[in-house]
Design a protein around this motif. Sequence first.
Motif, PDB file in Angstrom:
ATOM      1  N   THR A 246       0.839  -1.213   0.000  1.00  0.00           N
ATOM      2  CA  THR A 246       0.000   0.000   0.000  1.00  0.00           C
ATOM      3  C   THR A 246       0.865   1.251   0.000  1.00  0.00           C
ATOM      4  OG1 THR A 246      -0.206  -0.073   2.419  1.00  0.00           O
ATOM      5  CG2 THR A 246      -1.968  -1.094   1.130  1.00  0.00           C
ATOM      6  N   HIS A 247       2.020   1.227   0.678  1.00  0.00           N
ATOM      7  CA  HIS A 247       2.882   2.417   0.706  1.00  0.00           C
ATOM      8  C   HIS A 247       3.662   2.574  -0.597  1.00  0.00           C
ATOM      9  CE1 HIS A 247       1.972   3.609   4.736  1.00  0.00           C
ATOM     10  NE2 HIS A 247       2.267   2.408   5.213  1.00  0.00           N
ATOM     11  N   ILE A 248       4.044   1.437  -1.211  1.00  0.00           N
ATOM     12  CA  ILE A 248       4.802   1.516  -2.464  1.00  0.00           C
ATOM     13  C   ILE A 248       3.909   2.019  -3.596  1.00  0.00           C
ATOM     14  CG2 ILE A 248       5.964   0.119  -4.225  1.00  0.00           C
ATOM     15  CD1 ILE A 248       7.128  -1.567  -2.029  1.00  0.00           C
ATOM     16  N   GLU A 249       2.626   1.719  -3.563  1.00  0.00           N
ATOM     17  CA  GLU A 249       1.716   2.182  -4.622  1.00  0.00           C
ATOM     18  C   GLU A 249       1.618   3.694  -4.654  1.00  0.00           C
ATOM     19  OE1 GLU A 249      -2.070   0.241  -4.374  1.00  0.00           O
ATOM     20  OE2 GLU A 249      -1.201  -1.730  -4.724  1.00  0.00           O
ATOM     21  N   GLU A 250       1.817   4.315  -3.504  1.00  0.00           N
ATOM     22  CA  GLU A 250       1.757   5.777  -3.446  1.00  0.00           C
ATOM     23  C   GLU A 250       2.985   6.405  -4.109  1.00  0.00           C
ATOM     24  OE1 GLU A 250       1.348   6.595   0.693  1.00  0.00           O
ATOM     25  OE2 GLU A 250      -0.645   5.701   0.800  1.00  0.00           O
ATOM     26  N   ASP A 251       4.116   5.704  -4.061  1.00  0.00           N
ATOM     27  CA  ASP A 251       5.361   6.233  -4.627  1.00  0.00           C
ATOM     28  C   ASP A 251       5.472   5.802  -6.087  1.00  0.00           C
ATOM     29  OD1 ASP A 251       7.817   7.335  -4.989  1.00  0.00           O
ATOM     30  OD2 ASP A 251       8.907   5.891  -3.747  1.00  0.00           O
TER      31      ASP A 251
ATOM     32  N   LEU B  58      10.426  -1.600  -7.894  1.00  0.00           N
ATOM     33  CA  LEU B  58      10.404  -2.157  -6.539  1.00  0.00           C
ATOM     34  C   LEU B  58       9.027  -2.726  -6.214  1.00  0.00           C
ATOM     35  CD1 LEU B  58      11.798  -2.553  -3.783  1.00  0.00           C
ATOM     36  CD2 LEU B  58      10.970  -0.274  -3.166  1.00  0.00           C
ATOM     37  N   ARG B  59       7.993  -1.998  -6.598  1.00  0.00           N
ATOM     38  CA  ARG B  59       6.619  -2.463  -6.347  1.00  0.00           C
ATOM     39  C   ARG B  59       6.361  -3.777  -7.070  1.00  0.00           C
ATOM     40  NH1 ARG B  59       1.743  -2.671  -8.414  1.00  0.00           N
ATOM     41  NH2 ARG B  59       2.237  -1.639 -10.359  1.00  0.00           N
ATOM     42  N   LYS B  60       6.800  -3.892  -8.309  1.00  0.00           N
ATOM     43  CA  LYS B  60       6.593  -5.135  -9.068  1.00  0.00           C
ATOM     44  C   LYS B  60       7.314  -6.305  -8.409  1.00  0.00           C
ATOM     45  CE  LYS B  60       5.831  -3.082 -13.605  1.00  0.00           C
ATOM     46  NZ  LYS B  60       6.360  -2.932 -14.960  1.00  0.00           N
ATOM     47  N   GLY B  61       8.532  -6.081  -7.928  1.00  0.00           N
ATOM     48  CA  GLY B  61       9.292  -7.144  -7.271  1.00  0.00           C
ATOM     49  C   GLY B  61       8.641  -7.586  -5.969  1.00  0.00           C
ATOM     50  N   VAL B  62       8.235  -6.636  -5.156  1.00  0.00           N
ATOM     51  CA  VAL B  62       7.582  -6.956  -3.881  1.00  0.00           C
ATOM     52  C   VAL B  62       6.250  -7.655  -4.131  1.00  0.00           C
ATOM     53  CG1 VAL B  62       6.526  -5.954  -1.817  1.00  0.00           C
ATOM     54  CG2 VAL B  62       8.739  -5.115  -2.604  1.00  0.00           C
ATOM     55  N   LEU B  63       5.508  -7.202  -5.138  1.00  0.00           N
ATOM     56  CA  LEU B  63       4.229  -7.823  -5.478  1.00  0.00           C
ATOM     57  C   LEU B  63       4.427  -9.264  -5.936  1.00  0.00           C
ATOM     58  CD1 LEU B  63       1.175  -7.440  -5.770  1.00  0.00           C
ATOM     59  CD2 LEU B  63       1.578  -6.660  -8.104  1.00  0.00           C
ATOM     60  N   LEU B  64       5.467  -9.511  -6.717  1.00  0.00           N
ATOM     61  CA  LEU B  64       5.763 -10.863  -7.182  1.00  0.00           C
ATOM     62  C   LEU B  64       6.085 -11.791  -6.008  1.00  0.00           C
ATOM     63  CD1 LEU B  64       6.234 -12.739  -9.639  1.00  0.00           C
ATOM     64  CD2 LEU B  64       8.641 -12.036  -9.535  1.00  0.00           C
ATOM     65  N   ILE B  65       6.920 -11.328  -5.092  1.00  0.00           N
ATOM     66  CA  ILE B  65       7.278 -12.135  -3.911  1.00  0.00           C
ATOM     67  C   ILE B  65       6.038 -12.386  -3.049  1.00  0.00           C
ATOM     68  CG2 ILE B  65       8.635 -12.185  -1.792  1.00  0.00           C
ATOM     69  CD1 ILE B  65      10.741 -10.491  -3.325  1.00  0.00           C
ATOM     70  N   TYR B  66       5.238 -11.343  -2.863  1.00  0.00           N
ATOM     71  CA  TYR B  66       4.006 -11.473  -2.068  1.00  0.00           C
ATOM     72  C   TYR B  66       3.058 -12.497  -2.684  1.00  0.00           C
ATOM     73  CZ  TYR B  66      -0.575 -10.241  -0.177  1.00  0.00           C
ATOM     74  OH  TYR B  66      -1.822 -10.303   0.390  1.00  0.00           O
ATOM     75  N   GLN B  67       2.862 -12.441  -3.991  1.00  0.00           N
ATOM     76  CA  GLN B  67       1.961 -13.381  -4.656  1.00  0.00           C
ATOM     77  C   GLN B  67       2.471 -14.818  -4.556  1.00  0.00           C
ATOM     78  OE1 GLN B  67       1.608 -11.622  -8.546  1.00  0.00           O
ATOM     79  NE2 GLN B  67      -0.171 -10.370  -7.950  1.00  0.00           N
TER      80      GLN B  67
END
Length: 181
Positions: free
Chosen positions: A93-98, A104-113
């Motif tokens: 949620t914080h990365i989407e704001e930046d 970075l958001r794509k990488g974190v989202l991939l790991i999360y999924q």
Amino acid sequence: MSKKENENIETEPTENVQTETVDVDETIEEQTIEEKLQDEIKQEKDKFLRLFAEFENYKRRTAKERIEMFSTASEDVMLSLLPLLDDFERALTHIEEDKEAEDLRKGVLLIYQKLVNTLEQKGLKAMVIKKGDDFNADNHEAITQIAAPCDDLKGKIIDVVEKGYKLGEKIIRFPKVVIGQ
């Protein structure tokens, strides 16, 4: 006939009568012994059937408990990973704001999924709760109550503070919610 012959004749029939009554008594005793034995057999058969049924129930119960234990054996591991999922969700949620940190958001989202998919394969399910759902003390944990913005939300969920999760059919973490008063 002489007197002796008469006495012999008279004594013989009375002896026969006595032996006949003894024979009748013996057959009555034999029947009662047979009946007693049949009753004992019935009782033993009843005990056997009850014991067999009890053993079958025991086998079913232990098999069910074993299956349940295997399905929730990873409960401790899942509970220790739930804060990690929460941290990932907060980070997303914080990365989407930046807007500058798109990679970075794509990488974190991939790991999360990947983490979520792996946990779902092991039986973990997120409980779906929406604002406006009825509050149920068996399925939700109320953190606080606030004044409802409208009359429709009284006794209903206003906000979900923390997600709840199930492992199989067992709730391992109750969702923390705010309800309207």
